[in-house]
Design an enzyme around this catalytic site. Sequence first.
Site, short mmCIF file in Angstrom:
data_model
loop_
_atom_site.label_atom_id
_atom_site.label_comp_id
_atom_site.label_asym_id
_atom_site.label_seq_id
_atom_site.Cartn_x
_atom_site.Cartn_y
_atom_site.Cartn_z
N LYS A 31 0.83 -1.20 0.00
CA LYS A 31 0.00 0.00 0.00
C LYS A 31 0.87 1.26 0.00
CE LYS A 31 -3.96 1.74 2.72
NZ LYS A 31 -4.84 1.38 3.86
N SER A 53 -9.34 1.88 2.46
CA SER A 53 -8.33 2.66 1.79
C SER A 53 -7.30 1.80 1.04
CB SER A 53 -7.60 3.56 2.79
OG SER A 53 -7.00 2.79 3.83
N SER A 69 -10.45 -0.97 6.06
CA SER A 69 -9.63 -0.64 4.89
C SER A 69 -8.93 -1.81 4.22
CB SER A 69 -8.59 0.42 5.26
OG SER A 69 -9.22 1.66 5.48
#
Length: 441
Positions: free
Chosen positions: A81, A156, A180
């Site tokens: 990420k 996210s 997320s």
Amino acid sequence: MSILSLTTEPTATEIAADIASGRLSALEAAESAIARIEALDGPINAVIVHDFESARAAAKRLDEAGPKGDQPLFGVPMTVKESFDLAGHPSTWGLEHARNNVAKSDAVVVQRLKRAGAVILGKTNVPPDLADWQSNNPVYGRTNNPHDHGRSPGGSSGGAAAAVSAGMVPCEFGSDIGGSIRVPAHFCGIWGHKPTFDVISLEGHGYPGTDSASPALGVCGPLARSADDLELLLDVTLDHPLVRRDVPLKGARYLLIDEQPMVGCASAYRAELDRVAGRIEDAGGQVERRSELIPDLEAAHESYLKMLNIAMAGGLPAPDGTQATVRDWFDLCDIQARVYRQWRDLFGSFDFVLAPVSATPAFPHHPGQIFQSNIAIDGVDLPAGPQLAWAGIATFPGLPSTVLPVGTVDDLPVGMQVIGDRLQDFQTIDGARQIAALLDS
């Protein structure tokens, strides 16, 4: 039953086995993944930071040195990420002002993945501040769901799930404070695991300009295309060992929670979860659909939102001007401890809790932050914010939750949370693995 799948690419475990057997080299595995990213990512926009030359060099070094006994990810190509530090690249968190926040060293998780033999190809897209169930920001643009480019891949860790779902990489590492990891896995039809709180270091995953102090509630964890991969990625990144306990599906005790006072679940999605529960019962599992042991979910959710807002805002005033005091914070910590003890008592009677991941499958792209808007549930526009209750059910008490894909609704994938007591991460992953095997039979 048909679980939507976009790829037949091998899993991380399979790639590692092929490299260990000599059928594939680390460099060949890296080149194959790079080629897939270059061929597939254009309309999806998931892998927004490329570190291909460094990855090629790392793969060559691995091939020259040969595998070591402590490198179970030897030669496996993957991404992480965007919010994780990767030396020499920005960690922007999707924020315009952080474009030049270049990491000097790798995050601890990245270091551990590399030590286990993984080859890091780059980083994947996020929303600003990691604060949306979409992945769209002014630095890198919008990521689209591989199953339907007009819909969100989640957030996210949306770029992470999209890259895995589309077959660009076999696995990823994301983070989760409000669903997320779990929501992108659910929206994109892959596996994800939110670990027990504070069992994996978040050093090097800090808001730009801070020293990466671990936030309350926040964790980091893996996304992948199989339970075996989740287990492997978890194992090589842990700060300390976890409980390992096998619970066979036959005879296991499950509690299905598919509605809360604050939020329901789309009827077709609830039907899928009920179908899964029925399959578990047919196979000898015991499924209850109500229990007096369930904590007061509405009160717990209210406290979760207060703690979440304080953590996400760094203690700054809320939009309405109110600001939490130190006493407020300690009161929330007391409530959190009390709620966890209630869940601990519940897990004395149940092995697993099953729950939705959100109220719906992936929703269409929205021009603003989804939690400030409405979302259609069974044709009715309702506020999206209460959907955070499905994340908070495991986040507030610090419980592990594994998401597996269980079916489709309106030709979109849907997943299920398998939640366990603290430190029982391997148990929830294995419980999800057994459910998946049952659905595939």
